[in-house]
Design an enzyme around this catalytic site. Sequence first.
Site, PDB file in Angstrom:
ATOM      1  N   ASN A  91      25.948 -25.002  13.282  1.00  0.00           N
ATOM      2  CA  ASN A  91      26.182 -24.031  12.048  1.00  0.00           C
ATOM      3  C   ASN A  91      25.869 -24.954  10.640  1.00  0.00           C
ATOM      4  OD1 ASN A  91      27.440 -22.111  13.249  1.00  0.00           O
ATOM      5  ND2 ASN A  91      29.442 -22.331  12.224  1.00  0.00           N
ATOM      6  N   ARG A 457      15.111 -15.335  12.123  1.00  0.00           N
ATOM      7  CA  ARG A 457      14.950 -16.734  12.171  1.00  0.00           C
ATOM      8  C   ARG A 457      15.571 -17.475  13.274  1.00  0.00           C
ATOM      9  NH1 ARG A 457      14.655 -19.227   7.176  1.00  0.00           N
ATOM     10  NH2 ARG A 457      15.280 -17.384   6.186  1.00  0.00           N
ATOM     11  N   HIS A 487      16.307  -5.237  10.704  1.00  0.00           N
ATOM     12  CA  HIS A 487      17.671  -5.592  11.159  1.00  0.00           C
ATOM     13  C   HIS A 487      18.622  -4.591  12.045  1.00  0.00           C
ATOM     14  CE1 HIS A 487      21.804  -7.490  10.624  1.00  0.00           C
ATOM     15  NE2 HIS A 487      21.015  -8.412  11.273  1.00  0.00           N
ATOM     16  N   TYR A 520      30.267 -11.562  21.018  1.00  0.00           N
ATOM     17  CA  TYR A 520      30.455 -11.087  19.576  1.00  0.00           C
ATOM     18  C   TYR A 520      31.441  -9.888  19.476  1.00  0.00           C
ATOM     19  CZ  TYR A 520      26.309 -14.039  18.220  1.00  0.00           C
ATOM     20  OH  TYR A 520      25.672 -14.904  17.688  1.00  0.00           O
TER      21      TYR A 520
END
Length: 738
Positions: A91, A457, A487, A520
């Site tokens: 991260n 990205r 997105h 997720y």
Amino acid sequence: MIGNDRWVTEIETGPVTEARPDTNAREPGDRTPAAPPAATPAATTDQLPEDRYLNRELSWLEFNARVLALAADDSMPLLERAKFLAIFASNLDEFYMVRVAGLKRRDQMGLSALSADGLTPREQLGRIGEQTQRIASRHARVFRDSVLPALGEEGIYVVTWADLDQAEREQLSTYFHEQVFPVLTPLAVDPAHPFPFVSGLSLNLAVTVRQPEDGGQHFARVKVPDNVDRFVELGGTDTDGAEGAAVHRFLPVEELIAAFLPVLFPGMEIVEHHAFRITRNADFEVEEDRDEDLLQALERELARRRFGSPVRLEVADDMTEGMLELLLRELDVHPGDVIEVPGLLDLSSLWQIYGLDRPALKDRTFVPATHPAFAERETPKSIFATLREGDVLVHHPYYSFSTSVQRFIEQAAADPNVLAIKQTLYRTSGDSPIVRALIDAAEAGKQVVALVEIKARFDEQANIRWARALEQAGVHVAYGIVGLKTHCKTALVVRREGPVIRRYCHIGTGNYNSKTARLYEDVGLLTAAPDIGADLTDLFNSLTGYSRKLSYRNLLVAPHGIRAGIIERVEREVAAHLEHGPQAGKGHIRLKMNALVDEQVIDALYRASQVGVRIEVVVRGICALRPGAEGFSENITARSILGRFLEHSRILHFRAIDEFWIGSADMMHRNLDRRVEVMAQVKDPRLTAQLDDLFESALDPATRCWELGPDGQWTASPQEGRTVRDHQVSLMERHRSP
């Protein structure tokens, strides 16, 4: 993709925007379509204090500190703690590659626009450096002083060269000469050898050698190869570990290389050696030209990414001053960008340790349940037949992605009555069954349209490969709208049913990725509602053609509709609250998202709070809103839930006007102004009851979380001694497959 897992994949990166006074300000040459004017506020911002926002960059660092807190929690399974150490490291890498790089670019260009909390880019960089040094040092200490000894108690050792006996050293000597030495390239620095290029995120040894004849000292750099394991396992393990488990002994590969430096520099005396690592700027933007192939432009920029300027230098804290000064000079790094680490560099490599087959040291295996609507029966129904009976809400990973969304696309690909499939793809897995189904559908003669966002990205190369594979199979591949990233998470299936053409839809909060869907937390709506089908038809036409559609029947679509639509609903909630009287307490807004940064949305929430509307925010990452502050946010609370799964869903609830919305957009400038995002209203009472239940669990006072105070500090809650429940564990128990 950075690291082996994007548990915190969307780390709220993106172009660093000027936040004040114009939140929609654009740089010269930016061809991004201008965002529409904000909805008319119910009250002016003059009634709100100047210091009402928290700094978004420092808020992100606080988020990563919460990830580190999970690694420090000794109640966690041990290898899960190691995993969170790895996540923290990757991260932070990405944060520096993008966010810090963007701030540095602004500072170097002399752009003095202030952040929303009134800081210049240079002031933010200074505070980021100070805070990063603190948490990076703590990160190293958690590994060295807590996780590493605990691993040893379980028979998993990370040792030093000094810990090895003669037999082990001989074994590693053989490994070094056969596997490592052939791929090493020592690079000297002298008048005939300029300082070598150091690639971003590579681990390196800085070495000083001395010539015996004249005592002259020289610098050399040795790159630690990234095609060998970071932790070299010693053979001959036994089963004396905990509960009879195998003992594992690992030596960091840089220690192995350091032990054999005399082999690399024969005839020279090794004076000193130290590990170092640099992070380079990866914050590039593709110059999109309507007359140029976007794939070619992107590939050109990807080639340039590896040569970005250094933005961080990590060194071991025992590096000598002379060696550090040399690196600063040759790499052109500012002293404020140095992070001194008390221990091993690059703990993202701990994924290798996490991969050990030690199930007792990991979370209990969880197998997602198949949604009851799609459960196998003696006479199984197609998903299309199920959706004709009513909408279905899927909550991943508790309900299986593969038996719901993935099966929806696979059945569409195989169904001879399906005429067309249209889908957006932002991030997908390397062996994507979704992409495979789209290819099968195209090869079967169906019309297939894939909107592939090749600018996602760190997933650009993978998406370029998939785009080309889809094109070769006959899929109509589009790359969206110039200046915008696509997105949104949407899929549209067009099916002939007798004389009728019916449209089936999926709108979700997460990517069409079967691997991350197990990690997720996301929600998705599967529906055959005609109005949503018509909306998605219009949306795909705007993405693939020249449509300028700005308004939709049942969707909010960015960049032209989400911010204004949300502010409008906040104001309607205020009006309903005042109509029923503040004492009735009817006004109640609940928001769940990854990040809350947009100043216009935050101000609308402040104004609602000022008239007594209760606002509860569940935000996983960045939160620029300052809750609980006297005079403007007393009625707002904000909490963050972290755990086994990445909380990724975006859900909005306006109680007084009785509206639930789900979708792909976080409340950030990039999502609302520079992306195509979709939010859909969930109307079916059966489904809104499920969303309400999700909020009730997340907001339960006993739920383990962190709560944000008006001073910007996050505090673990509930306090010690209070009853604690785990939101994610509760949902797993409720959905666990028999």
